[in-house]
Design a protein around this motif. Structure first.
Motif, mmCIF file in Angstrom:
data_model
loop_
_atom_site.group_PDB
_atom_site.id
_atom_site.type_symbol
_atom_site.label_atom_id
_atom_site.label_comp_id
_atom_site.label_asym_id
_atom_site.label_seq_id
_atom_site.Cartn_x
_atom_site.Cartn_y
_atom_site.Cartn_z
ATOM 1 N N ALA A 1 91.429 -35.713 -18.794
ATOM 2 C CA ALA A 1 92.455 -34.937 -19.495
ATOM 3 C C ALA A 1 92.250 -34.911 -21.005
ATOM 4 O O ALA A 1 93.091 -34.377 -21.727
ATOM 5 N N SER A 2 91.158 -35.478 -21.503
ATOM 6 C CA SER A 2 90.894 -35.454 -22.947
ATOM 7 C C SER A 2 90.269 -34.124 -23.358
ATOM 8 O O SER A 2 89.620 -33.453 -22.548
ATOM 9 N N PRO A 3 90.434 -33.737 -24.616
ATOM 10 C CA PRO A 3 89.886 -32.459 -25.083
ATOM 11 C C PRO A 3 88.360 -32.421 -25.011
ATOM 12 O O PRO A 3 87.696 -33.455 -25.082
ATOM 13 N N VAL A 4 87.838 -31.219 -24.880
ATOM 14 C CA VAL A 4 86.396 -30.982 -24.800
ATOM 15 C C VAL A 4 85.878 -30.556 -26.167
ATOM 16 O O VAL A 4 86.479 -29.704 -26.827
ATOM 17 N N THR A 5 84.778 -31.167 -26.591
ATOM 18 C CA THR A 5 84.079 -30.732 -27.790
ATOM 19 C C THR A 5 82.691 -30.260 -27.371
ATOM 20 O O THR A 5 81.827 -31.079 -27.054
ATOM 21 N N PRO A 6 82.450 -28.948 -27.327
ATOM 22 C CA PRO A 6 81.136 -28.464 -26.887
ATOM 23 C C PRO A 6 80.045 -28.851 -27.874
ATOM 24 O O PRO A 6 80.309 -29.252 -29.008
ATOM 25 N N GLY A 7 78.805 -28.720 -27.409
ATOM 26 C CA GLY A 7 77.659 -28.973 -28.294
ATOM 27 C C GLY A 7 76.980 -30.269 -27.948
ATOM 28 O O GLY A 7 76.284 -30.372 -26.942
ATOM 29 N N ILE A 8 77.190 -31.289 -28.776
ATOM 30 C CA ILE A 8 76.571 -32.594 -28.550
ATOM 31 C C ILE A 8 77.561 -33.681 -28.943
ATOM 32 O O ILE A 8 78.192 -33.592 -29.999
ATOM 33 N N GLU B 1 81.163 -28.251 -20.119
ATOM 34 C CA GLU B 1 80.867 -28.341 -21.546
ATOM 35 C C GLU B 1 80.926 -29.792 -22.039
ATOM 36 O O GLU B 1 80.125 -30.210 -22.877
ATOM 37 N N GLY B 2 81.885 -30.561 -21.516
ATOM 38 C CA GLY B 2 81.983 -31.961 -21.907
ATOM 39 C C GLY B 2 80.826 -32.781 -21.377
ATOM 40 O O GLY B 2 80.249 -33.609 -22.093
ATOM 41 N N ALA B 3 80.478 -32.549 -20.104
ATOM 42 C CA ALA B 3 79.371 -33.286 -19.500
ATOM 43 C C ALA B 3 78.056 -32.961 -20.197
ATOM 44 O O ALA B 3 77.232 -33.853 -20.451
ATOM 45 N N ALA B 4 77.841 -31.688 -20.516
ATOM 46 C CA ALA B 4 76.603 -31.282 -21.173
ATOM 47 C C ALA B 4 76.508 -31.881 -22.575
ATOM 48 O O ALA B 4 75.438 -32.342 -23.004
#
Length: 260
Positions: free
Chosen positions: A56-63, A175-178
């Motif tokens: 449930a935490s926010p996603v930060t795309p990228g790295i 996006e989070g996993a990547a």
């Protein structure tokens, strides 16, 4: 710094028993620790966050480097006014725990490293993690989850455990996993750090873990100045879920030593 992580916080603070902080692996969420939260919240405070990009935490795309995960955990514990604690992590969570120790080890009373390894990624491993990150963004989580399920847990694991693990994986935002895979590909080498750990440590591994085999756990146990090694039979990469009674027994014995 204010934390934005979702988390579970159960149990009561007791002066003689430092809180237990549980850091999940990839691509899971804090519910992978359900058996430990249930078992230990009756005895002490237990805090289990969803890492950035998971649950449930926010996603930060990228790295997302391991240093950012560690900063997030530090900020959460500051917000919760937790000054010292026992820190436990499994797989990627174990590597994040090592990063936390590197950054604020003076707050760590005991260190639990489960099914993890301290070495930096190899060139081949970096390419593989980058390729997997690309795949998750392209295809989503389900195909990957189907393929790795019986490496995350042993093929003979119960249907209930398999369903829980598969559900966590498919519920993780791609996006989070990547972003975590890309960050983990660039992680530092923690082997020298382990030789400087000044608190008691517990190293746990499933006997049938192929991701982080028993040989990796033995090497960490040898490097740590004050550690106990516990190999759990009948388990692969997630012994805390596959064999919770055995895992909890080892953890309870370790916590009693830290408390004393």
């Amino acid at each position: 710094m204010t934390s934005f992580l979702a988390y579970e916080d159960k149990g009561a603070d007791t002066p003689s028993r430092p809180p237990l902080v549980l850091v999940h692996g990839h691509p899971f969420d804090h519910t992978m620790w359900a058996p430990q939260i249930e078992a230990f919240a009756a005895e002490r405070r237990v805090i289990a966050p969803d890492l950035r990009g998971y649950g449930a935490s926010p996603v930060t795309p990228g790295i997302t480097p391991l240093s950012v995960f560690a900063q997030d955990i530090g900020a959460l514990l500051e917000e919760l006014k937790v000054e010292s604690y026992v820190l436990a992590g499994l797989s990627m969570g174990g590597q994040i725990a090592m990063e936390c120790y590197a950054r604020f080890g003076d707050r760590v009373r005991g260190l639990v490293l489960a099914d993890t390894f301290p070495a930096a990624e190899t060139p081949e491993g970096r390419r593989a993690r980058t390729a997997t990150a690309d795949r998750l963004l392209r295809e989503g989580m389900r195909g990957y989850a189907d393929e790795v399920l019986e490496k995350m847990v042993a093929p003979y694991a119960s249907a209930e455990v398999k369903a829980h693990v598969h559900g966590m994986m498919t519920g993780t935002p791609p996006e989070g996993a990547a972003a975590a895979l890309r960050g983990r590909a660039e992680r530092p080498d923690y082997r020298e750090l382990l030789t400087r750990v000044t608190v008691p440590a517990l190293v746990v591994v499933g006997a049938d873990d192929t991701y982080t085999p028993v040989s990796d756990a033995r090497a960490m146990h040898t490097a740590l100045p004050d550690s106990t090694l516990h190999v759990i039979d009948g388990a692969a990469h997630m012994p805390n879920l596959e064999r919770p009674d055995d895992f909890n027994a080892a953890l309870r014995e370790f916590l009693a030593r830290v408390d004393a």
